[in-house]
Design a protein around this motif. Structure first.
Motif, PDB file in Angstrom:
ATOM      1  N   LEU A 192      14.531 103.471 -36.599  1.00  0.00           N
ATOM      2  CA  LEU A 192      14.172 104.872 -36.393  1.00  0.00           C
ATOM      3  C   LEU A 192      15.113 105.536 -35.394  1.00  0.00           C
ATOM      4  CD1 LEU A 192      12.267 107.238 -36.926  1.00  0.00           C
ATOM      5  CD2 LEU A 192      10.752 106.339 -35.151  1.00  0.00           C
ATOM      6  N   ASP A 193      15.478 104.831 -34.334  1.00  0.00           N
ATOM      7  CA  ASP A 193      16.386 105.415 -33.342  1.00  0.00           C
ATOM      8  C   ASP A 193      17.717 105.816 -33.977  1.00  0.00           C
ATOM      9  OD1 ASP A 193      14.552 105.148 -31.339  1.00  0.00           O
ATOM     10  OD2 ASP A 193      15.434 103.345 -30.451  1.00  0.00           O
ATOM     11  N   ASP A 194      18.218 104.972 -34.872  1.00  0.00           N
ATOM     12  CA  ASP A 194      19.486 105.279 -35.537  1.00  0.00           C
ATOM     13  C   ASP A 194      19.343 106.480 -36.466  1.00  0.00           C
ATOM     14  OD1 ASP A 194      20.659 103.128 -34.248  1.00  0.00           O
ATOM     15  OD2 ASP A 194      20.243 101.732 -35.892  1.00  0.00           O
ATOM     16  N   PHE A 195      18.206 106.552 -37.161  1.00  0.00           N
ATOM     17  CA  PHE A 195      17.951 107.688 -38.055  1.00  0.00           C
ATOM     18  C   PHE A 195      17.879 108.996 -37.269  1.00  0.00           C
ATOM     19  CE2 PHE A 195      14.637 110.334 -40.234  1.00  0.00           C
ATOM     20  CZ  PHE A 195      15.420 110.721 -41.306  1.00  0.00           C
ATOM     21  N   VAL A 196      17.177 108.962 -36.121  1.00  0.00           N
ATOM     22  CA  VAL A 196      17.068 110.155 -35.278  1.00  0.00           C
ATOM     23  C   VAL A 196      18.435 110.563 -34.743  1.00  0.00           C
ATOM     24  CG1 VAL A 196      16.118 111.049 -33.115  1.00  0.00           C
ATOM     25  CG2 VAL A 196      14.660 109.731 -34.644  1.00  0.00           C
ATOM     26  N   ASP A 197      19.226 109.582 -34.334  1.00  0.00           N
ATOM     27  CA  ASP A 197      20.575 109.893 -33.837  1.00  0.00           C
ATOM     28  C   ASP A 197      21.425 110.559 -34.920  1.00  0.00           C
ATOM     29  OD1 ASP A 197      19.997 108.842 -31.368  1.00  0.00           O
ATOM     30  OD2 ASP A 197      20.918 106.892 -31.756  1.00  0.00           O
ATOM     31  N   GLU A 198      21.190 110.173 -36.169  1.00  0.00           N
ATOM     32  CA  GLU A 198      22.017 110.674 -37.268  1.00  0.00           C
ATOM     33  C   GLU A 198      21.634 112.090 -37.699  1.00  0.00           C
ATOM     34  OE1 GLU A 198      23.632 109.170 -41.664  1.00  0.00           O
ATOM     35  OE2 GLU A 198      22.268 107.932 -40.479  1.00  0.00           O
ATOM     36  N   VAL A 199      20.338 112.390 -37.750  1.00  0.00           N
ATOM     37  CA  VAL A 199      19.902 113.686 -38.280  1.00  0.00           C
ATOM     38  C   VAL A 199      19.316 114.605 -37.218  1.00  0.00           C
ATOM     39  CG1 VAL A 199      19.439 112.612 -40.507  1.00  0.00           C
ATOM     40  CG2 VAL A 199      17.538 112.958 -38.905  1.00  0.00           C
TER      41      VAL A 199
END
Length: 251
Positions: free
Chosen positions: A95-102
């Motif tokens: 989830l942290d990576d997804f939030v960083d991306e979008v």
């Protein structure tokens, strides 16, 4: 319920399992006076859906105070292709990576944009895009556009008095605004927060049609139209707040 499901066997140390902690925590929440304990679990927890209600009943609580929502899987696509994910193979997206991306706003919007009975499909490229093609950006832009209108209007009079004659775009916008209390109440009652983003997009659609068809400032109906813009901005801000998304005044 067999004791073994809560306490490990002597051969395994006789220590409490994670289920034991769940029992204690459920009792704690109900004892603190909450009307309901609502659990949000993944689709792979289907076998435990009735477990919490059964525990509540065994402990002497009303099982109707316990609700379990099972959310379906999240599928991500990039470049038109679905991202491969498998817990067994260790192919996951954190989830942290997804939030960083979008971004936080887009992540929250897209994750709440589907009901628990629907698979959550997210186009990562679209979610990261800062254009009106991106639904969350589109709704935020409507809020920012109204903020700009109000800044330009300055101290001009704002009125809630509805004129005798309304343009079709004004009627549509007024009707949509009037729907909001019922939409929000039903979303809460049905545990369906996805109704809020759906409504917000339709409200933004109605506002943009009104904005492009009717002159807000320097018109005979300026006071009413400023009032209509203000009401729209308030409701959009409330929608965004309900799903944890920022309502910017400038974009």
């Amino acid at each position: 319920m067999p004791t073994a499901s809560l306490i490990r066997s002597p051969e395994r140390g006789g220590t409490p399992t994670y289920r034991a902690a769940d029992v204690v925590y459920l009792a704690d929440k109900l004892d603190r006076g909450f009307d309901r304990a609502i659990y949000v679990l993944g689709a792979d927890h289907h076998g435990t859906r009735r477990w919490y209600a059964a525990i509540a009943r065994m402990l002497g609580y009303d099982e109707e105070r316990v609700e379990v929502l099972l959310y379906q899987l999240v599928h991500l696509t990039r470049g038109g292709e679905q991202a491969a994910m498998s817990k067994r193979r260790g192919e996951v997206v954190f989830l942290d990576d997804f939030v960083d991306e979008v971004g936080v706003d887009a992540a929250r919007w897209y994750l709440v944009n589907r009901g628990p009975d629907q698979t959550i499909e997210i186009d990562v490229d679209l979610a990261a895009e800062r254009s009106e093609k991106n639904p969350v950006y589109y709704v935020q832009y409507a809020h920012a556009r109204i903020a700009a209108i109000r800044r330009k209007a300055g101290d001009a009079e704002v009125s809630a008095v509805v004129p005798a004659e309304l343009a079709p775009e004004e009627k549509d916008l007024v009707k949509r605004l009037a729907d909001f209390p019922a939409v929000a109440a039903e979303a809460a009652a049905r545990r369906g927060p996805h109704a809020i983003p759906t409504y917000a997009i339709r409200l933004a659609d109605d506002f943009h049609r009104f904005y492009h068809q009717q002159r807000v400032l320097e018109s005979e109906a300026q006071a009413f139209r400023l009032g209509l813009c203000t009401a729209t901005q308030t409701v959009i801000a409330r929608c965004l707040d309900l799903v944890g998304v920022e309502a910017p005044d400038r974009m």
